[in-house]
Design a protein around this motif. Structure first.
Motif, mmCIF file in Angstrom:
data_model
loop_
_atom_site.group_PDB
_atom_site.id
_atom_site.type_symbol
_atom_site.label_atom_id
_atom_site.label_comp_id
_atom_site.label_asym_id
_atom_site.label_seq_id
_atom_site.Cartn_x
_atom_site.Cartn_y
_atom_site.Cartn_z
ATOM 1 N N GLY A 89 1.826 1.818 -3.506
ATOM 2 C CA GLY A 89 0.696 2.372 -4.245
ATOM 3 C C GLY A 89 0.571 3.864 -4.026
ATOM 4 N N VAL A 95 6.405 -1.940 -7.723
ATOM 5 C CA VAL A 95 5.603 -2.935 -7.014
ATOM 6 C C VAL A 95 6.371 -4.240 -6.904
ATOM 7 C CG1 VAL A 95 3.429 -4.208 -7.018
ATOM 8 C CG2 VAL A 95 3.485 -1.843 -7.818
ATOM 9 N N VAL A 119 0.233 -7.287 -11.827
ATOM 10 C CA VAL A 119 0.794 -5.996 -11.450
ATOM 11 C C VAL A 119 0.748 -5.032 -12.641
ATOM 12 C CG1 VAL A 119 2.827 -4.797 -10.590
ATOM 13 C CG2 VAL A 119 2.273 -7.060 -9.729
ATOM 14 N N LYS A 152 -2.385 6.456 -4.591
ATOM 15 C CA LYS A 152 -3.566 5.636 -4.337
ATOM 16 C C LYS A 152 -3.124 4.290 -3.792
ATOM 17 C CE LYS A 152 -7.634 3.542 -6.475
ATOM 18 N NZ LYS A 152 -8.413 3.350 -7.716
ATOM 19 N N ARG A 153 -3.558 4.001 -2.577
ATOM 20 C CA ARG A 153 -3.247 2.688 -2.009
ATOM 21 C C ARG A 153 -3.958 1.605 -2.804
ATOM 22 N NH1 ARG A 153 -3.725 5.829 2.526
ATOM 23 N NH2 ARG A 153 -5.930 5.306 2.816
ATOM 24 N N LEU A 154 -3.356 0.410 -2.825
ATOM 25 C CA LEU A 154 -3.957 -0.699 -3.546
ATOM 26 C C LEU A 154 -5.130 -1.293 -2.768
ATOM 27 C CD1 LEU A 154 -0.986 -0.372 -4.672
ATOM 28 C CD2 LEU A 154 -1.148 -2.757 -5.370
ATOM 29 N N PHE A 179 -2.727 -3.663 -13.040
ATOM 30 C CA PHE A 179 -3.045 -2.594 -12.088
ATOM 31 C C PHE A 179 -2.380 -1.289 -12.510
ATOM 32 C CE2 PHE A 179 -2.306 0.042 -8.400
ATOM 33 C CZ PHE A 179 -3.544 0.031 -7.770
ATOM 34 N N ASP A 183 0.815 -1.206 0.000
ATOM 35 C CA ASP A 183 0.000 0.000 0.000
ATOM 36 C C ASP A 183 0.855 1.265 0.000
ATOM 37 O OD1 ASP A 183 -2.571 -0.879 -0.298
ATOM 38 O OD2 ASP A 183 -2.967 -1.129 1.835
ATOM 39 N N ILE A 206 -2.589 -10.028 -6.131
ATOM 40 C CA ILE A 206 -1.310 -9.472 -6.589
ATOM 41 C C ILE A 206 -0.138 -10.096 -5.830
ATOM 42 C CG2 ILE A 206 0.101 -7.368 -6.607
ATOM 43 C CD1 ILE A 206 -2.377 -5.811 -7.386
ATOM 44 N N GLN A 228 -4.191 2.354 -13.515
ATOM 45 C CA GLN A 228 -3.894 3.639 -12.884
ATOM 46 C C GLN A 228 -3.436 4.665 -13.916
ATOM 47 O OE1 GLN A 228 -4.698 4.258 -9.674
ATOM 48 N NE2 GLN A 228 -5.522 2.199 -9.918
ATOM 49 N N ASP A 250 -6.835 -8.550 -5.588
ATOM 50 C CA ASP A 250 -6.683 -9.074 -6.952
ATOM 51 C C ASP A 250 -5.609 -10.153 -7.050
ATOM 52 O OD1 ASP A 250 -8.653 -7.326 -7.820
ATOM 53 O OD2 ASP A 250 -7.220 -5.768 -8.401
#
Length: 533
Positions: free
Chosen positions: A189, A316, A254, A195-197, A257, A186, A209, A261, A207
């Motif tokens: 992110g 990530v 990943v 933005k935190r995951l 995601f 997080d 991840i 974003q 998800d």
């Protein structure tokens, strides 16, 4: 005559086959001139030795034991040597040595629409790496840390509150390594996309991840020992072609995601790409996606949309995993060594009492405050020493003309490298008790010895390929550890409990179950300097 040769081959094929295999094995052992270096007998003949050994997930201890048995140079396969002497670091990883990364690294490249995504970590092109890194250096410089602190604070506040809510108040046992992973993901992110995951809020693997990344490294570790297998299983040209033309829709979790974003922020990023950041934009709180896009505006010849995506994905992949491992190591060792835990708490409480640390309501500690705590620094350094994240050799390929390493002439094309787990257990550098957790060694060392110790530390690599995100990882660690300890007491579910480790390239920890209790710090407690000596 041709028929005669065919007849002989048909009649004698078993003998011919065995002869060819034997010749190949003998060439592997003797043909490269590495037969003078000791190691496991099978390793000299076949690469399969280190492939199979890595599946045991204890490679870091295998390497430690091999060097303790055979000395400073160990042969790990027909064309690979491991070096244990810290003096080898400057030679192998120093600037302008002509070394390049081995094919172990491209195995870890993500793919998107059938195309490999080259990152700073995985590229073999040294010229591209140098240009790419120059574009990003300012985003990861130590001077940028203060600007990222508000983003880390945002996630840190949530982590402390969720720990209180889910574990401290309820008495529920926490799978601490997993919970720290949620924090680390997080934070990345927040730092990358503002933005935190959502790992902490949902208390689950969003998800899948983390499961995906764990599986990815489980694959990359052993397959990286025989990289050609990756061209069969994952980067098969036919598979990539199918992805490119939409026949296969497979996208790394990943990468998916990161792409989502990027789409969400596309209008904002397009403006930055075209015009750069507006004059007077405050530095604090600017996320990495913004800085990567600013680099694209400044260096369009190097930074493309794909390169920006690769930079985000790399954050990530590498940034969260290594930080979570470091945090787990710090907290575990504190719980296993109560005297060190007590000394650190005395230092923290004393710092609050004397005003060195501001007594904030949520217990958080700033980066600047953490830098004034010598025993905290010693605990973190000792944890880095005993449990560095990477558990395999950081491989480099000797240039064609060969190279002298520690008085040995190593032929061109040979894979060489050092393993941090081996380097960090050199008794002549760190003392005879190298297998013990003793933070005091960092406080007792003479200036010369301390310099040698720091020069031997290899948890972030060395040279031009040193981990570019090192400073961000340190920011997270030096903020979370004291903040968490000020807020909570912690203990293992069972004092006899020992964690399990799993070497999948990064040595992650599993199953040390922990209980937390909210801690009330009394400012009028008596503290003395003897507590931290």
């Amino acid at each position: 005559m041709i028929l005669g040769i065919s007849s002989i081959c048909y009649e004698w094929w078993p003998v011919i086959l065995v002869t060819c295999i034997a010749a190949r094995l003998l060439h592997n052992k003797y043909g490269r001139g590495l037969h003078r270096y000791p190691g496991p007998w099978l390793a000299a003949y076949m690469t399969i030795w280190r492939f199979l050994e890595n599946y045991g997930r204890r490679t870091e201890w295998t390497h430690i034991n091999l060097h303790r048995r055979y000395g400073d140079v160990v042969r790990l396969d027909p064309n690979a040597l491991s070096f244990a002497d810290p003096k080898a670091i400057k030679v192998i990883y120093g600037l302008n040595k002509g070394m390049v990364k081995s094919h172990f690294y491209p195995v870890q490249q993500a793919t998107a629409k059938g195309t490999r995504i080259q990152s700073l970590f995985s590229t073999l092109d040294e010229d591209f790496h140098a240009k790419y890194r120059r574009c990003l250096n300012s985003a990861f410089a130590m001077s940028s840390l203060v600007s990222y602190e508000p983003l880390v604070n945002s996630t840190l506040d949530v982590f402390l509150e969720k720990t209180e809510e889910l574990y401290a108040r309820t008495g529920t046992v926490c799978d601490f390594p997993k919970w720290l992973q949620y924090f680390a993901f997080d934070v990345i992110g927040d730092l990358t996309w503002s933005k935190r995951l959502g790992f902490m809020e949902r208390n689950e693997d969003v998800d899948g991840i983390i499961s995906f990344i764990n599986g990815f490294f489980d694959y990359a570790g052993p397959i990286g020992q025989m990289p050609f297998l990756d061209l069969v299983f994952q980067k098969n040209p036919l598979i990539l072609l199918a992805q490119r033309y939409g026949v296969s829709k497979k996208v790394f979790a990943v990468t998916k995601f990161a792409q989502s974003q990027s789409i969400h922020r596309a209008p904002e990023m397009e403006k930055i790409k075209a015009n750069g950041l507006a004059p007077g934009t405050p530095k604090d709180g600017i996320d990495l996606l913004t800085k990567f896009t600013q680099a694209q505006h400044d260096h369009p010849e190097i930074m493309s949309d794909t390169t920006v995506l690769a930079s985000s994905v790399s954050m990530v992949f590498a940034g969260s995993e290594t930080t979570a491992i470091a945090l787990s190591a710090i907290f575990y060792h504190l719980m296993k060594y109560p005297s060190a835990y007590q000394k650190l708490m005395a230092e923290l409480d004393g710092a609050v009492r004397t005003g060195l640390i501001e007594d904030r309501g949520n217990g958080t500690v700033s980066w600047a405050e953490a830098q004034k705590l010598p025993y905290l620094d010693a605990v973190i350094q000792e944890s880095f020493r005993l449990h560095p994240a990477a558990g395999l050799t950081l491989e480099r390929v000797v240039p064609a003309h060969g190279m002298d390493i520690l008085g040995e002439h190593i032929p061109g094309g040979t894979i060489v490298g050092c393993n941090a787990w081996v380097l960090h257990r050199r008794p002549e550098i760190f003392g005879k008790d190298v297998d013990n957790f003793r933070p005091e060694r960092w406080l007792e060392a003479s200036p010369k010895q301390l310099s040698e110790m720091k020069a031997t530390m290899f948890q972030f690599g060395a040279g031009a390929r040193t981990c570019i995100g090192k400073n961000i990882s340190l920011l997270e660690i030096y903020k979370l550890v004291p903040s968490f300890l000020r807020r909570f007491e912690m203990e293992l579910q069972s004092p006899e409990q020992t964690w399990k480790t799993h070497n999948a390239w990064f040595v992650r920890q599993m199953n040390f179950m922990t209980r937390f209790k909210t801690r009330q710090v009394k400012r009028d407690d008596a503290f003395t300097q003897s507590h931290v000596r």
